[in-house]
Design a protein around this motif. Sequence first.
Motif, PDB file in Angstrom:
ATOM      1  N   LEU A  21       0.838  -1.203   0.000  1.00  0.00           N
ATOM      2  CA  LEU A  21       0.000   0.000   0.000  1.00  0.00           C
ATOM      3  C   LEU A  21       0.872   1.253   0.000  1.00  0.00           C
ATOM      4  CD1 LEU A  21      -2.963   0.770   0.082  1.00  0.00           C
ATOM      5  CD2 LEU A  21      -2.840   0.829   2.587  1.00  0.00           C
ATOM      6  N   ALA A  22       1.936   1.204   0.799  1.00  0.00           N
ATOM      7  CA  ALA A  22       2.840   2.358   0.897  1.00  0.00           C
ATOM      8  C   ALA A  22       3.469   2.672  -0.455  1.00  0.00           C
ATOM      9  CB  ALA A  22       3.929   2.078   1.937  1.00  0.00           C
ATOM     10  N   MET A  23       3.878   1.626  -1.183  1.00  0.00           N
ATOM     11  CA  MET A  23       4.528   1.848  -2.477  1.00  0.00           C
ATOM     12  C   MET A  23       3.539   2.384  -3.494  1.00  0.00           C
ATOM     13  SD  MET A  23       6.770  -1.653  -2.759  1.00  0.00           S
ATOM     14  CE  MET A  23       7.717  -1.340  -4.252  1.00  0.00           C
ATOM     15  N   GLU A  24       2.301   1.906  -3.422  1.00  0.00           N
ATOM     16  CA  GLU A  24       1.318   2.269  -4.430  1.00  0.00           C
ATOM     17  C   GLU A  24       0.689   3.629  -4.174  1.00  0.00           C
ATOM     18  OE1 GLU A  24      -0.346  -1.624  -6.319  1.00  0.00           O
ATOM     19  OE2 GLU A  24      -1.750  -0.747  -4.895  1.00  0.00           O
ATOM     20  N   ASP A  25       0.287   3.855  -2.944  1.00  0.00           N
ATOM     21  CA  ASP A  25      -0.516   5.052  -2.634  1.00  0.00           C
ATOM     22  C   ASP A  25       0.144   6.004  -1.643  1.00  0.00           C
ATOM     23  OD1 ASP A  25      -2.431   3.973  -4.222  1.00  0.00           O
ATOM     24  OD2 ASP A  25      -3.607   3.108  -2.590  1.00  0.00           O
ATOM     25  N   PHE A  26       1.383   5.709  -1.247  1.00  0.00           N
ATOM     26  CA  PHE A  26       2.039   6.502  -0.190  1.00  0.00           C
ATOM     27  C   PHE A  26       1.113   6.669   1.019  1.00  0.00           C
ATOM     28  CE2 PHE A  26       4.158   8.177  -4.130  1.00  0.00           C
ATOM     29  CZ  PHE A  26       5.341   7.466  -3.937  1.00  0.00           C
ATOM     30  N   ARG A  27       0.622   5.539   1.466  1.00  0.00           N
ATOM     31  CA  ARG A  27      -0.326   5.527   2.564  1.00  0.00           C
ATOM     32  C   ARG A  27      -0.170   4.203   3.297  1.00  0.00           C
ATOM     33  NH1 ARG A  27      -5.812   4.025   2.885  1.00  0.00           N
ATOM     34  NH2 ARG A  27      -5.769   3.168   0.794  1.00  0.00           N
ATOM     35  N   ILE A  28      -0.368   4.200   4.613  1.00  0.00           N
ATOM     36  CA  ILE A  28      -0.427   2.933   5.340  1.00  0.00           C
ATOM     37  C   ILE A  28      -1.638   2.957   6.271  1.00  0.00           C
ATOM     38  CG2 ILE A  28       2.038   2.302   5.290  1.00  0.00           C
ATOM     39  CD1 ILE A  28       2.421   3.596   7.976  1.00  0.00           C
ATOM     40  N   ASP A  29      -2.069   1.775   6.672  1.00  0.00           N
ATOM     41  CA  ASP A  29      -3.142   1.680   7.666  1.00  0.00           C
ATOM     42  C   ASP A  29      -2.523   1.189   8.962  1.00  0.00           C
ATOM     43  OD1 ASP A  29      -5.249   2.500   6.053  1.00  0.00           O
ATOM     44  OD2 ASP A  29      -5.429   0.501   5.165  1.00  0.00           O
ATOM     45  N   ILE A  30      -2.698   1.961  10.019  1.00  0.00           N
ATOM     46  CA  ILE A  30      -2.134   1.547  11.302  1.00  0.00           C
ATOM     47  C   ILE A  30      -3.247   0.964  12.171  1.00  0.00           C
ATOM     48  CG2 ILE A  30      -1.014   2.371  13.413  1.00  0.00           C
ATOM     49  CD1 ILE A  30       0.574   4.239  11.774  1.00  0.00           C
ATOM     50  N   MET A  31      -3.029  -0.239  12.663  1.00  0.00           N
ATOM     51  CA  MET A  31      -4.030  -0.894  13.501  1.00  0.00           C
ATOM     52  C   MET A  31      -3.893  -0.397  14.930  1.00  0.00           C
ATOM     53  SD  MET A  31      -5.751  -2.767  11.493  1.00  0.00           S
ATOM     54  CE  MET A  31      -6.709  -3.724  12.680  1.00  0.00           C
ATOM     55  N   VAL A  32      -5.027   0.022  15.494  1.00  0.00           N
ATOM     56  CA  VAL A  32      -5.020   0.466  16.885  1.00  0.00           C
ATOM     57  C   VAL A  32      -5.957  -0.424  17.690  1.00  0.00           C
ATOM     58  CG1 VAL A  32      -5.412   2.419  18.445  1.00  0.00           C
ATOM     59  CG2 VAL A  32      -4.612   2.826  16.118  1.00  0.00           C
ATOM     60  N   GLY A  33      -5.503  -0.881  18.802  1.00  0.00           N
ATOM     61  CA  GLY A  33      -6.321  -1.742  19.655  1.00  0.00           C
ATOM     62  C   GLY A  33      -6.273  -3.188  19.179  1.00  0.00           C
ATOM     63  N   LYS A  34      -6.974  -4.033  19.977  1.00  0.00           N
ATOM     64  CA  LYS A  34      -6.949  -5.471  19.662  1.00  0.00           C
ATOM     65  C   LYS A  34      -8.370  -6.024  19.641  1.00  0.00           C
ATOM     66  CE  LYS A  34      -2.476  -7.240  21.058  1.00  0.00           C
ATOM     67  NZ  LYS A  34      -1.647  -6.575  22.028  1.00  0.00           N
ATOM     68  N   GLY A  35      -8.522  -7.181  19.011  1.00  0.00           N
ATOM     69  CA  GLY A  35      -9.797  -7.889  19.027  1.00  0.00           C
ATOM     70  C   GLY A  35     -10.911  -7.107  18.365  1.00  0.00           C
ATOM     71  N   ALA A  36     -12.142  -7.205  18.956  1.00  0.00           N
ATOM     72  CA  ALA A  36     -13.319  -6.610  18.337  1.00  0.00           C
ATOM     73  C   ALA A  36     -13.226  -5.089  18.270  1.00  0.00           C
ATOM     74  CB  ALA A  36     -14.563  -7.016  19.126  1.00  0.00           C
ATOM     75  N   GLY A  37     -12.520  -4.476  19.225  1.00  0.00           N
ATOM     76  CA  GLY A  37     -12.443  -3.014  19.268  1.00  0.00           C
ATOM     77  C   GLY A  37     -11.354  -2.434  18.374  1.00  0.00           C
ATOM     78  N   ALA A  38     -10.643  -3.291  17.630  1.00  0.00           N
ATOM     79  CA  ALA A  38      -9.516  -2.791  16.831  1.00  0.00           C
ATOM     80  C   ALA A  38     -10.009  -1.940  15.667  1.00  0.00           C
ATOM     81  CB  ALA A  38      -8.698  -3.959  16.319  1.00  0.00           C
ATOM     82  N   THR A  39      -9.344  -0.840  15.426  1.00  0.00           N
ATOM     83  CA  THR A  39      -9.687  -0.028  14.252  1.00  0.00           C
ATOM     84  C   THR A  39      -8.407   0.291  13.486  1.00  0.00           C
ATOM     85  OG1 THR A  39      -9.509   1.886  15.699  1.00  0.00           O
ATOM     86  CG2 THR A  39     -11.734   1.179  15.117  1.00  0.00           C
ATOM     87  N   SER A  40      -8.571   0.589  12.210  1.00  0.00           N
ATOM     88  CA  SER A  40      -7.376   0.958  11.470  1.00  0.00           C
ATOM     89  C   SER A  40      -7.434   2.435  11.108  1.00  0.00           C
ATOM     90  CB  SER A  40      -7.210   0.070  10.241  1.00  0.00           C
ATOM     91  OG  SER A  40      -7.947   0.579   9.171  1.00  0.00           O
ATOM     92  N   ILE A  41      -6.322   3.096  11.348  1.00  0.00           N
ATOM     93  CA  ILE A  41      -6.259   4.526  11.067  1.00  0.00           C
ATOM     94  C   ILE A  41      -5.342   4.748   9.869  1.00  0.00           C
ATOM     95  CG2 ILE A  41      -5.562   6.771  11.999  1.00  0.00           C
ATOM     96  CD1 ILE A  41      -5.979   5.654  14.761  1.00  0.00           C
ATOM     97  N   PRO A  42      -5.900   5.349   8.788  1.00  0.00           N
ATOM     98  CA  PRO A  42      -5.036   5.591   7.630  1.00  0.00           C
ATOM     99  C   PRO A  42      -4.055   6.728   7.915  1.00  0.00           C
ATOM    100  CG  PRO A  42      -7.250   6.434   7.232  1.00  0.00           C
ATOM    101  CD  PRO A  42      -7.266   5.832   8.606  1.00  0.00           C
ATOM    102  N   LEU A  43      -2.853   6.561   7.395  1.00  0.00           N
ATOM    103  CA  LEU A  43      -1.828   7.583   7.619  1.00  0.00           C
ATOM    104  C   LEU A  43      -1.168   7.903   6.277  1.00  0.00           C
ATOM    105  CD1 LEU A  43      -0.130   9.120   9.840  1.00  0.00           C
ATOM    106  CD2 LEU A  43       1.455   7.195   9.702  1.00  0.00           C
TER     107      LEU A  43
END
Length: 353
Positions: free
Chosen positions: A139-161
């Motif tokens: 993703l980083a190479m293609e779009d200069f973007r990454i998704d960072i995972m925050v939290g664990k299990g059901a409450g986990a969300t990904s934050i685009p950076l």
Amino acid sequence: MSGGDLERDLDLGDDPVVRPQPESEAELAFEGALRPRSLAEFVGQSKVRGQLELLLRAATMQQRTPDHILLAGPPGLGKTTLAMIVAHEGDRPLRMSSGPAIQHAGDLAALLSSLTPGEVLFIDEIHRMARSAEEMLYLAMEDFRIDIMVGKGAGATSIPLDLAPFTLVGATTRSGLLPNPLRDRFGFTAHLEFYDDGELEEVLRRAAGKLGLDIPAPALAEIASRSRGTPRIANRLLRRVRDYALVHRTEPDVAVVGAALELYDVDAHGLDRLDRAVLDAIVSRFDGGPVGLTTLAAAVGEEADTIESVVEPFLVRIGMVTRTPRGRVATRTAWQHLGVARPSTGALFDDDV
Ligand SMILES: Nc1ncnc2c1ncn2[C@@H]1O[C@H](COP(=O)(O)OP(=O)(O)OP(=O)(O)O)[C@@H](O)[C@H]1O
Ligand SMILES: [Mg+2]
């Protein structure tokens, strides 16, 4: 690998002077001083040089970061050098990392998010990066973007950076081990080839100049012919010849090159003791082959991997060994090189190589 008593009757030492990998920290420092800084100074690989030049120029004209570049080829042919040149030619900062240093996606996220706009990110041995990081890299190479995972299990969300635009330069000695999705994301793959003797002579001439050494052309040609097509080995042999001439208070001519390299067990073809032990084992113990890799490795008391990745490619390249479905076979040239008479008949020689 245990070779039992076969292993004990061979004393191979463990400091082969013609291995393509760097020997020590001291050698890396020495190499640093000899590294060409620009494409114009980079000897040989004319095809790759032309391709890179075009790619860098086009990017400059369009005021964008150059495409991602994959440098593939055996050790010591100039991958790290080219990565530095890519940064230098484009007047861009360079960040250096390596596959083994990126063991978690988090390692890569930290690295990528700290890049400045236009920076060149060099990842050496990129085939050794963790799988989870590889996926982030797509993703980083293609779009200069990454998704960072925050939290664990059901409450986990990904934050685009969003990332600053960068150029990834990857290097690998084993391009076959790269997953296709990663390989496909490089805009350009440079395959580095072994150098011919004339090119190695030029590498040596420049290196001697930088070191302030006055070495006649025939002596440089002699070193080049024993360097296995590899600039790193050429520079290393140059250093040994320099030391030898210094200690013996003599001018480094062809005879001195011969004497110095004989001292280090490098023969006229650039073969060292392990190479010769492998050839000798195929010829003398296995009647010229075919012999399987594991048996051969046991016979010389060396790791099968070393035989396969370091010894064999060169022996195959100079036509001393061929690989057949039934194992490794010594060619006529090998028998001649060892000075052993080759039986003219026999079922073992039906490949007649
Ligand atoms: N084309 C070249 N012209 C002049 N010197 C070269 C060239 N290629 C490599 N060298 C010299 O050879 C040495 C090794 O090169 P480099 O470190 O770039 O190899 P590498 O391909 O990165 O090896 P590895 O796979 O082990 O990392 C350096 O000292 C460099 O100066
Ligand atoms: Mg390198």
